[in-house]
Enzyme design. Sequence first.
Site, PDB file in Angstrom:
ATOM      1  N   SER A   1       0.861  -1.194   0.000  1.00  0.00           N
ATOM      2  CA  SER A   1       0.000   0.000   0.000  1.00  0.00           C
ATOM      3  C   SER A   1       0.891   1.235   0.000  1.00  0.00           C
ATOM      4  O   SER A   1       2.038   1.188   0.466  1.00  0.00           O
ATOM      5  CB  SER A   1      -0.862   0.007   1.264  1.00  0.00           C
ATOM      6  OG  SER A   1      -1.457   1.269   1.467  1.00  0.00           O
TER       7      SER A   1
ATOM      8  N   TYR B   1      -1.850  -1.061  10.316  1.00  0.00           N
ATOM      9  CA  TYR B   1      -1.865  -1.439   8.886  1.00  0.00           C
ATOM     10  C   TYR B   1      -0.609  -0.937   8.186  1.00  0.00           C
ATOM     11  O   TYR B   1       0.040  -1.679   7.432  1.00  0.00           O
ATOM     12  CB  TYR B   1      -3.126  -0.835   8.264  1.00  0.00           C
ATOM     13  CG  TYR B   1      -3.295  -0.995   6.774  1.00  0.00           C
ATOM     14  CD1 TYR B   1      -3.793  -2.184   6.232  1.00  0.00           C
ATOM     15  CD2 TYR B   1      -3.019   0.061   5.904  1.00  0.00           C
ATOM     16  CE1 TYR B   1      -3.996  -2.312   4.856  1.00  0.00           C
ATOM     17  CE2 TYR B   1      -3.223  -0.058   4.545  1.00  0.00           C
ATOM     18  CZ  TYR B   1      -3.709  -1.253   4.019  1.00  0.00           C
ATOM     19  OH  TYR B   1      -3.912  -1.371   2.662  1.00  0.00           O
TER      20      TYR B   1
ATOM     21  N   LYS C   1       2.278  -3.086   6.136  1.00  0.00           N
ATOM     22  CA  LYS C   1       2.520  -2.833   4.714  1.00  0.00           C
ATOM     23  C   LYS C   1       3.973  -2.413   4.473  1.00  0.00           C
ATOM     24  O   LYS C   1       4.560  -2.748   3.434  1.00  0.00           O
ATOM     25  CB  LYS C   1       1.538  -1.783   4.190  1.00  0.00           C
ATOM     26  CG  LYS C   1       0.083  -2.268   4.152  1.00  0.00           C
ATOM     27  CD  LYS C   1      -0.111  -3.432   3.182  1.00  0.00           C
ATOM     28  CE  LYS C   1      -1.583  -3.744   2.907  1.00  0.00           C
ATOM     29  NZ  LYS C   1      -1.751  -4.838   1.939  1.00  0.00           N
TER      30      LYS C   1
HETATM   31  N1  NAP Z   1      -8.582  -0.413  -2.063  1.00  0.00           N
HETATM   32  C1  NAP Z   1      -7.540   0.383  -1.918  1.00  0.00           C
HETATM   33  O1  NAP Z   1      -7.621   1.602  -2.130  1.00  0.00           O
HETATM   34  C2  NAP Z   1      -6.201  -0.211  -1.515  1.00  0.00           C
HETATM   35  C3  NAP Z   1      -5.106   0.651  -1.455  1.00  0.00           C
HETATM   36  C4  NAP Z   1      -3.859   0.131  -1.108  1.00  0.00           C
HETATM   37  C5  NAP Z   1      -3.709  -1.213  -0.865  1.00  0.00           C
HETATM   38  N2  NAP Z   1      -4.796  -2.031  -0.923  1.00  0.00           N
HETATM   39  C6  NAP Z   1      -4.563  -3.461  -0.675  1.00  0.00           C
HETATM   40  O2  NAP Z   1      -5.080  -4.220  -1.744  1.00  0.00           O
HETATM   41  C7  NAP Z   1      -5.498  -5.489  -1.266  1.00  0.00           C
HETATM   42  C8  NAP Z   1      -6.950  -5.717  -1.676  1.00  0.00           C
HETATM   43  O3  NAP Z   1      -7.745  -4.704  -1.096  1.00  0.00           O
HETATM   44  P1  NAP Z   1      -9.210  -4.354  -1.606  1.00  0.00           P
HETATM   45  O4  NAP Z   1      -9.417  -2.930  -1.355  1.00  0.00           O
HETATM   46  O5  NAP Z   1      -9.440  -4.914  -2.942  1.00  0.00           O
HETATM   47  O6  NAP Z   1     -10.062  -5.140  -0.496  1.00  0.00           O
HETATM   48  P2  NAP Z   1     -11.429  -5.923  -0.569  1.00  0.00           P
HETATM   49  O7  NAP Z   1     -12.298  -5.424  -1.676  1.00  0.00           O
HETATM   50  O8  NAP Z   1     -11.961  -5.924   0.820  1.00  0.00           O
HETATM   51  O9  NAP Z   1     -10.963  -7.412  -0.930  1.00  0.00           O
HETATM   52  C9  NAP Z   1     -10.168  -8.125  -0.044  1.00  0.00           C
HETATM   53  C10 NAP Z   1     -10.037  -9.543  -0.562  1.00  0.00           C
HETATM   54  O10 NAP Z   1      -9.219 -10.277   0.365  1.00  0.00           O
HETATM   55  C11 NAP Z   1      -9.913 -11.451   0.774  1.00  0.00           C
HETATM   56  N3  NAP Z   1      -9.555 -11.777   2.144  1.00  0.00           N
HETATM   57  C12 NAP Z   1      -9.635 -10.995   3.254  1.00  0.00           C
HETATM   58  N4  NAP Z   1      -9.222 -11.655   4.326  1.00  0.00           N
HETATM   59  C13 NAP Z   1      -8.871 -12.900   3.904  1.00  0.00           C
HETATM   60  C14 NAP Z   1      -8.358 -14.039   4.551  1.00  0.00           C
HETATM   61  N5  NAP Z   1      -8.148 -14.078   5.876  1.00  0.00           N
HETATM   62  N6  NAP Z   1      -8.092 -15.144   3.813  1.00  0.00           N
HETATM   63  C15 NAP Z   1      -8.310 -15.138   2.459  1.00  0.00           C
HETATM   64  N7  NAP Z   1      -8.786 -14.077   1.787  1.00  0.00           N
HETATM   65  C16 NAP Z   1      -9.069 -12.974   2.514  1.00  0.00           C
HETATM   66  C17 NAP Z   1     -11.389 -11.109   0.614  1.00  0.00           C
HETATM   67  O11 NAP Z   1     -12.139 -12.290   0.381  1.00  0.00           O
HETATM   68  P3  NAP Z   1     -13.256 -12.838   1.394  1.00  0.00           P
HETATM   69  O12 NAP Z   1     -14.079 -11.679   1.829  1.00  0.00           O
HETATM   70  O13 NAP Z   1     -13.985 -13.821   0.517  1.00  0.00           O
HETATM   71  O14 NAP Z   1     -12.492 -13.463   2.481  1.00  0.00           O
HETATM   72  C18 NAP Z   1     -11.374 -10.250  -0.645  1.00  0.00           C
HETATM   73  O15 NAP Z   1     -11.414 -11.074  -1.788  1.00  0.00           O
HETATM   74  C19 NAP Z   1      -5.276  -5.481   0.244  1.00  0.00           C
HETATM   75  O16 NAP Z   1      -4.045  -6.083   0.543  1.00  0.00           O
HETATM   76  C20 NAP Z   1      -5.238  -4.004   0.572  1.00  0.00           C
HETATM   77  O17 NAP Z   1      -4.495  -3.719   1.729  1.00  0.00           O
HETATM   78  C21 NAP Z   1      -6.039  -1.564  -1.234  1.00  0.00           C
END
Ligand code: NAP
Length: 260
Positions: A147, A160, A164
């Site tokens: 991130s 967090y 990261k």
């Molecule tokens: N969105 C942003 O702006 C942003 C920015 C920087 C970094 N990120 C990073 O990008 C990644 C994805 O984020 P996102 O925003 O796309 O989140 P999201 O929409 O909440 O998706 C998270 C995914 O991770 C899975 N997950 C969560 N806990 C899990 C576990 N214990 N075991 C297996 N799968 C698990 C969830 O599946 P289930 O619900 O089916 O478990 C879901 O498919 C993360 O690492 C986040 O920190 C996101």
Amino acid sequence: MAIPIDLSGRKALVTGVTSGIGLGIARKLAEAGCEVAGCGRSAPGHPGALAFLDAAGRGGRRGRYRSCDITLPGAAGDWVASMAAELGGVDIVVSNAGRNIFAGAAACSEAEWAECMNLDLAAHWRVAQAARPHLEASRGVVLVITSNHAFSTIPGCFPYNVAKAGLVAMVQSLALEWGPAIRAVGIAPGFIDTPGNDTWFSSFPDPAEERRRTERLHPVGRLGTPGEIGALCAFLASPMAGFISGTTLVVDGGRAAAMQ
Ligand SMILES: NC(=O)c1ccc[n+]([C@@H]2O[C@H](COP(=O)([O-])OP(=O)(O)OC[C@H]3O[C@@H](n4cnc5c(N)ncnc54)[C@H](OP(=O)(O)O)[C@@H]3O)[C@@H](O)[C@H]2O)c1
């Protein structure tokens, strides 16, 4: 936009594919020709799992999904082993699953710290470690979704941001210790237009105005998309990125360039 990268026949594992960025990554890898296997905790019939199977099925290939909570002992290793056996090898791993655990350094409980270090740091290592023999055989690549909080943060985002930042160091170690057979690259997304962030905008009295205010913080004038992170994964997995390893690329629409 169709992706002009050919990864035909490559076998990819992606964690966290039922939503947001992971779903976008799976879609772009499939469009580039990969066979994609994914996981999340959701059951196979969950709408998110079905959306993944639809995305991974592009081009007539068959996506593979198995429920797996990667924080549970042995679970990540079992998932990698079963998917590698089904696919007949692994060329690309995208370790993406994660969650914002924003507690603040004063208020953070031991339980929150442990949960965050497990999911947002250690589980990425476990996935990579389980995939290592397969990636060594294929001379593959491991991509780790960290991130922009790894490099600068705002009050309240502890622990967090700590996890990261740890991933940035982990990527360096994987590249040094597992190269030259395996490349390791981190991707540090900024504000991506995901369901989670949409829910966050909804918590404001005027969600549309808060979205516009956030968009204006970005030199590109908008949020990023899951597909843009997916397209970068496809590029980084391709031979064109063969000299990129041990580093983390920030994808934040220019936001970090601003001195504020
Ligand atoms: N969105 C942003 O702006 C942003 C920015 C920087 C970094 N990120 C990073 O990008 C990644 C994805 O984020 P996102 O925003 O796309 O989140 P999201 O929409 O909440 O998706 C998270 C995914 O991770 C899975 N997950 C969560 N806990 C899990 C576990 N214990 N075991 C297996 N799968 C698990 C969830 O599946 P289930 O619900 O089916 O478990 C879901 O498919 C993360 O690492 C986040 O920190 C996101």
